[in-house]
Enzyme design. Structure first.
Site, PDB file in Angstrom:
ATOM      1  CD  GLU A 183      -2.539  -1.354   2.650  1.00  0.00           C
ATOM      2  OE1 GLU A 183      -3.754  -1.539   2.539  1.00  0.00           O
ATOM      3  OE2 GLU A 183      -1.964  -1.231   3.734  1.00  0.00           O
ATOM      4  CB  CYS A 201      -9.050   1.771   7.320  1.00  0.00           C
ATOM      5  SG  CYS A 201      -8.463   1.147   5.733  1.00  0.00           S
TER       6      CYS A 201
HETATM    7  O1  FUB Z   1      -3.380  -0.304   8.985  1.00  0.00           O
HETATM    8  C1  FUB Z   1      -4.583   0.438   9.159  1.00  0.00           C
HETATM    9  C2  FUB Z   1      -5.147   0.806   7.825  1.00  0.00           C
HETATM   10  O2  FUB Z   1      -5.451  -0.366   7.066  1.00  0.00           O
HETATM   11  C3  FUB Z   1      -4.214   1.578   6.941  1.00  0.00           C
HETATM   12  O3  FUB Z   1      -4.189   2.931   7.216  1.00  0.00           O
HETATM   13  C4  FUB Z   1      -4.743   1.285   5.591  1.00  0.00           C
HETATM   14  O4  FUB Z   1      -3.808   1.530   4.584  1.00  0.00           O
HETATM   15  C5  FUB Z   1      -5.154  -0.169   5.676  1.00  0.00           C
HETATM   16  O5  FUB Z   1      -4.111  -0.991   5.390  1.00  0.00           O
HETATM   17 ZN    ZN Z   2      -8.550   2.871   4.154  1.00  0.00          ZN
END
Ligand code: FUB
Ligand code: ZN
Length: 673
Positions: free
Chosen positions: A314, A416
């Site tokens: 990510e 999230c």
């Molecule tokens: O790790 C918490 C959240 O989940 C992150 O901010 C997002 O990128 C997702 O991976």
């Molecule tokens: Zn998110």
């Protein structure tokens, strides 16, 4: 004063201060905010119940044997984000049964969070409900301070919205525990794998006046970058992956020259560092933040404002690594970019930050929630092919397939993004305007009323569909000059402005049209921004879209969706016709009311399926196709190319934010020419 994020302390070192009162009353954002308030936020508690987030809190409050539900340590943060969103929503006013129901829901969930808190102030159900778990030993993946950060932000929002202290007390108790545990010479001298606590601690400082919270934020910002996570010491493992840059632990913020690693982590960290610089006046930190924003904006941001190109980890990609079809561009990363950019706009007064905030808001952020407010995108690609495979990687516990799908989903296992969208939409009026000693600045254009810098204005506009923005000055100093500043977007080359119907003599400088004069109450400024469709070319270093253009109009990026095109015309097969003049048409019945853009395309009959997708490039010398005036290097004879003469076809583009609201199909932003 209306309740919103970033209530700067009196002595804060920023060029601008957020508006004291901000309300959006009509137009594009009012419509999106209404759906947020009436659908998304209302459904939130049910979604959190279905996903087990509330069960975790109940279990921590009294029945730990129930165990932990959910796949991620950060399940609690979804509840905290919802509480923050709902609190901002309550602050937005309103009355009647809907408002009362929401107020009751907020109190119910706030009470649940409060009941889940341990005796000593600790609160994260993932660790509370697993007997084998030890606090603060899984700093890399445990998300303890990330969850704490969201709790603190929810509590600050709750306090500002309701005036009540209950949740703030819960947050302060947890912050006090963290302050007792973390720091040089204390039990833990390290940072959390996921930033987020930094902004939250600065907000808690602003709300309580307790200097320790600001100092703790300073510790977390400066401790990161010194390898407290990277060597495995923090959690007893020596797993080399993902490596220190993933959590920005490879270099201190103040020394960094490029954004890196996990995009949301990076940008939450920078937003927190900007909050810190705002309150401390730390110029070294501020210079680093300017540098890092520039690196992100110039080399790592999609046309939509989306960031974090790579699905892998990510993360940000290399400079100019911005593939449209492989774009990750998580909705949370767009939100984090907006939060960072708005703080930089306040810190410096520079209009560029709000330019990018606008682009991200209208495109890479707004795409994250469906028009009905019930379905979501976590990943925001700029191209989806006809037979798209959603990379369902069942070996990766964070990848459920649907979480990363190029189609909208009612909720995610890793949820999230949805409550993050809710909290930004609920607090959006506070991203519109600011003030300083000279007057008031309008950064974004949405119908509403804004008070700042010793004055107050009312805005009326059909933006982004119409370029006319009327600003009525309701209040300004009677006996002194006062400045109304209007941001002129970077794409608006030929704007016009009048005061009381008379063209203004001033011209924009550094992105601001500053109108300084003695104002009479009720005087009206009209700004007209040119909304002719534009064809935008990418920097040639963005290899993935070289030779393509994108259609834009005002702040909106456009895309082609399969269902708007003539039957049989495949998005893979088209190119825009040279010299096409795209034309806009408002379609109130389509997708909640959008302006579409039609353009002339050519069906590339040469791009037929075969056994081998490459052609002989000949000597490499470009040759001109007499038919179309384009360079041809495909090795075919002129006669053959004439035989494959492209067929003209009209194509219709819709705003990118509205894609994926009908049946699944192909989509593309960048179009070959
Ligand atoms: O790790 C918490 C959240 O989940 C992150 O901010 C997002 O990128 C997702 O991976
Ligand atoms: Zn998110």
């Amino acid at each position: 004063m209306s309740a919103g994020p970033i209530r700067l302390s009196q002595g804060a070192h920023t060029a601008l201060r957020p508006a004291t009162t901000a309300r959006i009353t009509g137009g594009f954002w009012a419509a999106r905010r209404r759906v947020n308030a009436e659908v998304s936020v209302v459904q939130g508690p049910n979604r959190l119940e279905e996903a087990g987030n509330l069960a975790n809190l109940r279990a921590a409050a009294g029945a730990p044997e129930a165990g932990f539900t959910g796949d991620f340590p950060f399940q609690d943060s979804d509840v905290h984000k919802w509480l923050e969103a709902a609190s901002w929503q309550l602050a937005d006013g309103g009355e009647g049964p809907g408002h009362d129901t929401l107020a009751r829901q907020v109190e119910r969930l706030a009470a649940l969070v409060s009941a889940a808190q341990a005796e000593d102030g600790y609160l994260q159900t993932y660790h509370q409900l697993r007997p084998d778990s030890q606090r603060w030993t899984e700093l890399r993946w445990g998300h303890e301070l990330y969850c704490a950060g969201h709790l603190l932000q929810a509590a600050v929002a709750h306090r500002r919205a309701t005036g009540e202290r209950g949740l703030l007390h819960v947050a302060a108790r947890f912050a006090d525990l963290i302050d007792a545990v973390f720091g040089p010479g204390k039990d833990v001298d390290a940072v959390c794998g996921h930033p987020g606590i930094e902004t939250a601690l600065v907000e808690l400082y602003r709300e309580t006046g307790e200097r320790r919270y600001l100092d703790l934020a300073g510790y977390f910002v400066d401790r990161r970058g010194q390898g407290s996570l990277g060597d495995g010491a923090a959690d007893g493992t020596a797993d080399p992956r993902p490596g220190a840059p993933y959590w920005q632990d490879h270099v201190r913020v103040r020394d960094a020259t490029a954004v890196a690693g996990h995009a949301v982590r990076q940008l939450y960290l920078l937003a927190g560092a900007a909050d810190l610089a705002a309150e401390t006046g730390d110029t070294g930190l501020r210079e680093a933040l300017v540098r890092l924003w520039e690196d992100m904006a110039a080399t790592k941001t999609y046309l939509t404002g989306g960031v974090g190109a790579r699905h892998d980890l990510e993360s940000f990609g290399d400079a100019y690594e911005l593939p449209p079809d492989q774009a990750y561009a998580e909705t949370c990363a767009a939100i984090a970019s907006i939060q960072f950019g708005w703080r930089m706009a306040l810190l410096t007064g520079d209009a560029r930050y709000s330019d990018l905030v606008e682009r991200t808001l209208f495109n890479g952020f707004a795409s994250g929630v469906a028009l009905d407010g019930e379905r979501w995108l976590s990943v925001n690609p700029l191209q989806v092919r006809e037979r798209h495979d959603d990379h369902d990687d069942h070996d990766d516990p964070k990848d459920t397939g649907n979480d990363r799908a190029a189609r909208r989903t009612p909720w995610f296992r890793c949820a999230c993004c949805p409550p993050n969208v809710m909290r930004l939409l609920a607090s959006l009026p506070h991203y519109m305007a600011s003030g300083d000693a000279e007057g008031l600045q309008l950064h974004q254009y949405a119908s509403g009323s804004y008070a700042a810098g010793g004055g107050a204005v009312r805005v009326g506009t059909g933006y982004p569909w119409e370029g006319r923005i009327a600003v009525v000055v309701d209040e300004a100093p009677k006996e002194a000059d006062w400045t109304l500043s209007l941001r002129i977007p970077h794409w608006a080359e030929r704007y016009e402005a009048t005061v009381g119907g008379e063209p203004v003599a001033e011209r924009a400088q550094d992105g601001w049209l500053r109108l300084r004069r003695r104002w009479r109450p009720g005087e009206t400024v009209v700004l007209s921004l040119p909304l002719c469709p534009r064809l935008t070319r990418p920097d040639p270093r963005v290899d993935a879209v070289r030779g393509c253009v994108a259609i834009e109009r005002g702040p909106l990026v456009y895309c082609l969706e399969q269902q708007d095109q003539p039957a049989g015309l495949r998005l893979d097969d088209i190119a825009l016709a040279p010299g096409t003049a795209p034309s806009p048409e408002h379609r109130p019945e389509l997708l909640g009311g959008v302006t579409v853009i039609t353009a002339r395309a050519l069906r590339r009959t040469g791009s037929r399926d075969g056994w081998w997708p490459y052609r002989d490039g000949g000597s490499g010398e470009p040759r001109t196709d007499p038919g179309e005036g384009t360079a041809g290097t495909d090795g075919t004879s002129t006669a053959a190319r004439r035989a494959e003469a492209p067929e003209p076809a009209p194509v219709t583009a819709i705003p990118y934010y509205a894609w994926a609201n009908r049946e699944d199909g192909a989509m593309r932003v960048w179009i070959p020419v």
